[in-house]
Scaffold this active site. Structure first.
Site, PDB file in Angstrom:
ATOM      1  N   SER A   1       0.842  -1.182   0.000  1.00 50.82           N
ATOM      2  CA  SER A   1       0.000   0.000   0.000  1.00 50.82           C
ATOM      3  C   SER A   1       0.885   1.243   0.000  1.00 50.82           C
ATOM      4  O   SER A   1       1.669   1.443  -0.920  1.00 50.82           O
ATOM      5  CB  SER A   1      -0.951  -0.031   1.197  1.00 50.82           C
ATOM      6  OG  SER A   1      -1.987   0.895   1.045  1.00 50.82           O
TER       7      SER A   1
ATOM      8  N   ASP B   1      -9.640  -3.755  -5.394  1.00 51.39           N
ATOM      9  CA  ASP B   1      -9.074  -2.921  -4.340  1.00 51.39           C
ATOM     10  C   ASP B   1      -9.766  -1.561  -4.310  1.00 51.39           C
ATOM     11  O   ASP B   1      -9.827  -0.865  -5.325  1.00 51.39           O
ATOM     12  CB  ASP B   1      -7.574  -2.745  -4.580  1.00 51.39           C
ATOM     13  CG  ASP B   1      -6.833  -2.212  -3.369  1.00 51.39           C
ATOM     14  OD1 ASP B   1      -7.464  -1.537  -2.536  1.00 51.39           O
ATOM     15  OD2 ASP B   1      -5.621  -2.482  -3.258  1.00 51.39           O
TER      16      ASP B   1
ATOM     17  N   HIS C   1      -8.015  -4.980  -1.332  1.00 52.29           N
ATOM     18  CA  HIS C   1      -6.767  -4.475  -0.767  1.00 52.29           C
ATOM     19  C   HIS C   1      -6.055  -5.506   0.115  1.00 52.29           C
ATOM     20  O   HIS C   1      -4.838  -5.542   0.166  1.00 52.29           O
ATOM     21  CB  HIS C   1      -7.063  -3.220   0.057  1.00 52.29           C
ATOM     22  CG  HIS C   1      -5.865  -2.366   0.313  1.00 52.29           C
ATOM     23  ND1 HIS C   1      -5.171  -1.734  -0.685  1.00 52.29           N
ATOM     24  CD2 HIS C   1      -5.229  -2.038   1.470  1.00 52.29           C
ATOM     25  CE1 HIS C   1      -4.173  -1.038  -0.169  1.00 52.29           C
ATOM     26  NE2 HIS C   1      -4.182  -1.208   1.150  1.00 52.29           N
TER      27      HIS C   1
END
Length: 727
Positions: free
Chosen positions: A580, A665, A700
């Site tokens: 991320s 995501d 995610h």
């Protein structure tokens, strides 16, 4: 485009209409939107990576023009055949290119899974009339939520079986909420990985699942005390910003639900919770640097929310209620936060606030846990979380002692006020996760459960260290290390350097069962506590954001150089890893100092910083201007352009890459890593590996099942082991 792909590789593929990617020399990667020729790809092309077509897109800001050749990969609907075909082609390339590691991946998968106790359960906790817990059954992917009445010897009542609910879905995430009367349950489910939940209701007395549903909501749900009213948060369908609080009454049509509060400011997100006293429904409105809390009397769910304290610039606070007063953890005149107390009804004037714990320059106050006679403060000092127990009757206090040089400690389920028992968790890089009950009066600590490592685990076989690197500007950066006992510091060890460094999130030293597969093969694993987190206090965060963001990358590089100089690894054996915002980190580092690394592992990486932060329709953008800056301001635009990984890809040699993402995501859109990979393929001058894997069913967090997730870990480990010639 019409294309059929097998799971393991291409069969013969016929491409018609616009060609937006190619495999092999047979297809020209420069095809444009006017090209309608027909080309054929055969299995002989598999080991040549897909090359995305260059379709120039002009992006203009501040009188400057950027040409984004891979902008076309963005598809908000996630349905474009040419985009899906490209992602599938990349997946097939990974599968085929790493086919020689299939046996190794299987071996690692079996190793990791073999260490997991499959028929496991959490430590039960008592609330009102029931003991609540979750458990797993052997061979099953998802948890079972259950309870027993009065005693743990009672009959088990299954509240929700995640395995049954997940049937027919490639992804599943569930969350439950029990009413105060303990006879109704709301449960939220996400089957795409996009964190858009659907809420349903179950009558626990009859087992009936009611017909009414709430859609496109957050997972958090809060019951009023009447056992029929529930509060929930809706999301904006485009930006996914949580912005509205609604109330639903059981037995009514959800279309008649009442809007309780709507947050108009697009830099704020909306959350809900309930005070430990069960007196208040709490609506938290939060931006990066500001907080506002609204309260609803849980006994009067139709009453209007009242503001605890109106939002103020750069004022963050959280509250807890007890009896006739509130406790407030606040950064008002206190960069590292302090603890205040105020009588109920007087809270909206800070002149009435009374200081309980003063601000300290060297200690960050993160959280509190309140009991009738005691209070536990979660404090961070010199990068480590400490639990400070304070007797509220005589103000005496002490710290719970921990032995490891680097560790993670945290308060767990503490749902009752009238108790002297604190439940907390503890883990370190050599200590499996452990749950303790702690008598705050006698200081007696009782281990309730330690994570079992099936097949045996001997802590003395491994070494954990806390060391410090010196950053470019002279700042000391903490590093938490773990490696197998007897490891020689000769620079030959494979070394993983993991970092994050954003949002004030502190990366604590924790135990990992899967990591043992690396440590047993001679790897050294390092967590670097770089600026941008809050390990060393709030200033640590301030010095790693906005116009100081590049400190984060420089810190990571300094830590890598120090570890290599100390013999923990070398440029030929070092891997940088992050996910991320940590993916942005390793992406920036790969541009800045590629020669320091053998490989880069970037999971769901936030790498297209400028374009994303200019587009307020993309989820999370408006909430994060205080973190990254708003590039519509030229000063921030220019600064972002100096580090944005996608914008700084150059024609030069890069390390090996394994880049992963999830199609659904909602936090970092899949097209960011997809574009980054395409540009790297176009410009990099080396012959190193570049693999891009998209989980077509996840978001995610990757795969949702506990065993499916291991397969993703096995791929990452095999990538590194293969490059190091290990198995």
């Amino acid at each position: 485009m019409q294309a059929k792909f097998s799971k393991l590789g291409f069969s013969t593929v016929i491409i018609t209409s616009t060609l937006l990617f190619s495999c092999g020399d047979k297809i020209n990667s420069q095809n444009n939107s006017e090209d309608t020729s027909t080309e054929t790809m055969t299995s002989t092309d598999i080991l040549t990576p897909p090359m995305a077509a260059k379709v120039p897109q002009k992006l203009e800001e501040h009188g400057q023009t950027r040409i984004d050749n891979y902008y076309w990969l963005r598809d908000d609907s996630r349905t474009k055949p040419e985009m899906l075909a490209y992602l599938n082609a990349e997946n097939d390339y990974v599968n085929k290119s790493l086919a020689h590691t299939d046996e190794l991946q299987t071996k690692i998968y079996k190793e990791i899974r073999g260490r997991i106790k499959e028929d496991d359960a959490s430590v039960p906790y008592k609330y009102q009339n029931y003991w609540y817990y979750t458990r797993y059954e052997e061979g099953k992917e998802y948890p079972i939520y259950a309870r027993k009445k009065e005693t743990l010897e009672g009959k088990e009542e299954i509240l929700l079986n995640g395995n049954e609910r997940a049937e027919g879905n490639d992804f599943y995430s569930g969350r439950t909420s029990i009413s105060e009367g303990e006879n109704m349950m709301a449960f939220a489910e996400d089957t795409t990985g996009r964190r858009q939940y659907t809420v349903r209701f179950k009558n626990l007395a009859t087992g009936e699942v009611l017909a009414e549903t709430l859609k496109n909501v957050e997972a958090a749900m809060v019951w009023a005390n009447d056992d029929k009213t529930i509060f929930y948060v809706k999301k904006d369908p485009e930006t996914l910003r949580s912005h509205q609080v609604w109330s639903h009454t059981l037995g009514t049509n959800p279309e008649t639900d009442k809007l309780i509060y709507e947050e108009k400011d697009e830099s704020y997100y909306t959350y809900i919770g309930k005070s430990k006293s069960n007196k208040y429904i709490m609506i938290y409105l939060s931006s990066t640097l500001n907080t506002e809390v609204h309260l609803i009397d849980a006994d009067k769910p139709t009453s209007k929310p009242t503001v605890f304290l109106k939002r103020e610039a750069k004022h963050e606070y959280s509250i807890e209620h007890q009896d006739d007063h509130f406790y407030i953890v606040t950064n008002w005149d206190a960069q590292n936060f302090r603890l205040m107390k105020v009588k109920v009804g007087q809270q909206n004037d800070k002149k009435n606030w009374e200081e309980v714990i003063a601000h300290r320059e060297d200690v960050l106050l993160e959280d509190i846990e309140v009991f009738n006679d005691f209070m536990v403060l979660s404090e961070r000092k010199e990068g480590l979380l400490q639990l400070r127990v304070r007797n509220q009757k005589d103000n005496s206090e002490h710290y719970i002692e921990f032995e490891d040089p680097a560790y993670m400690a945290y308060t767990s389920q503490n749902v009752e006020f009238d108790t002297k028992n604190l439940r907390f968790g503890y883990t370190s890089m050599t200590t499996p996760n452990s749950v303790y009950d702690y008598d705050m009066q006698t200081k007696e600590k009782t281990l309730k459960k330690q994570q079992e490592v099936v097949g045996g685990y001997e802590v003395t076989n491994f070494v954990s260290e806390r060391i410090y690197a010196t950053a470019k500007d002279g700042t000391k950066i903490p590093i938490s290390l773990v490696y197998k006992k007897g490891t020689q510091k000769d620079g030959k060890n494979p070394l993983v350097v993991y970092g994050y460094g954003s949002y004030g999130a502190s990366m604590d030293a924790y135990f990992s069962v899967s990591r043992l597969s690396l440590l047993e093969r001679g790897f050294v694993y390092a967590i670097v506590h770089i600026r941008g987190g809050e390990e060393m206090g709030r200033q640590w965060y301030e010095d790693g954001k906005l116009l100081k963001k590049k400190n984060t990358f420089e810190d990571f590089i300094a830590c890598t150089e120090f570890l290599q100089s100390e013999g923990f690894g070398s440029p030929k054996t070092t891997f940088a890893a992050g996910g991320s915002a940590g993916g942005l980190l390793v992406g920036a580092v790969a541009n800045m100092r590629p020669e320091l690394y053998k490989g880069i592992l970037a999971a769901v990486p936030f790498v297209d910083v400028v374009t994303t932060m200019l587009d307020e329709s993309i989820p999370l953008t408006t909430n994060e201007f205080d973190e990254w800056g708003n590039p519509k301001n030229k000063e921030y635009y220019d600064y972002m352009m100096t580090y944005s990984p996608y914008d700084n890809v150059e024609a030069k040699e890069y390390p090996n890459f394994l880049i992963t993402t999830g199609l659904h995501d909602s936090q970092v859109q899949y097209w960011e890593p997809a574009k980054w990979v395409a540009k790297l393929r176009e410009l990099k001058t080396d012959k190193n590996k570049l693999y891009f894997k998209t989980n077509m069913d996840a978001g995610h967090g990757g795969a949702s099942g506990r065993f499916e997730a291991i397969k993703e870990t096995a791929l990452e480990y095999a990538f590194m082991l293969d490059l190091m010639g290990k198995n």
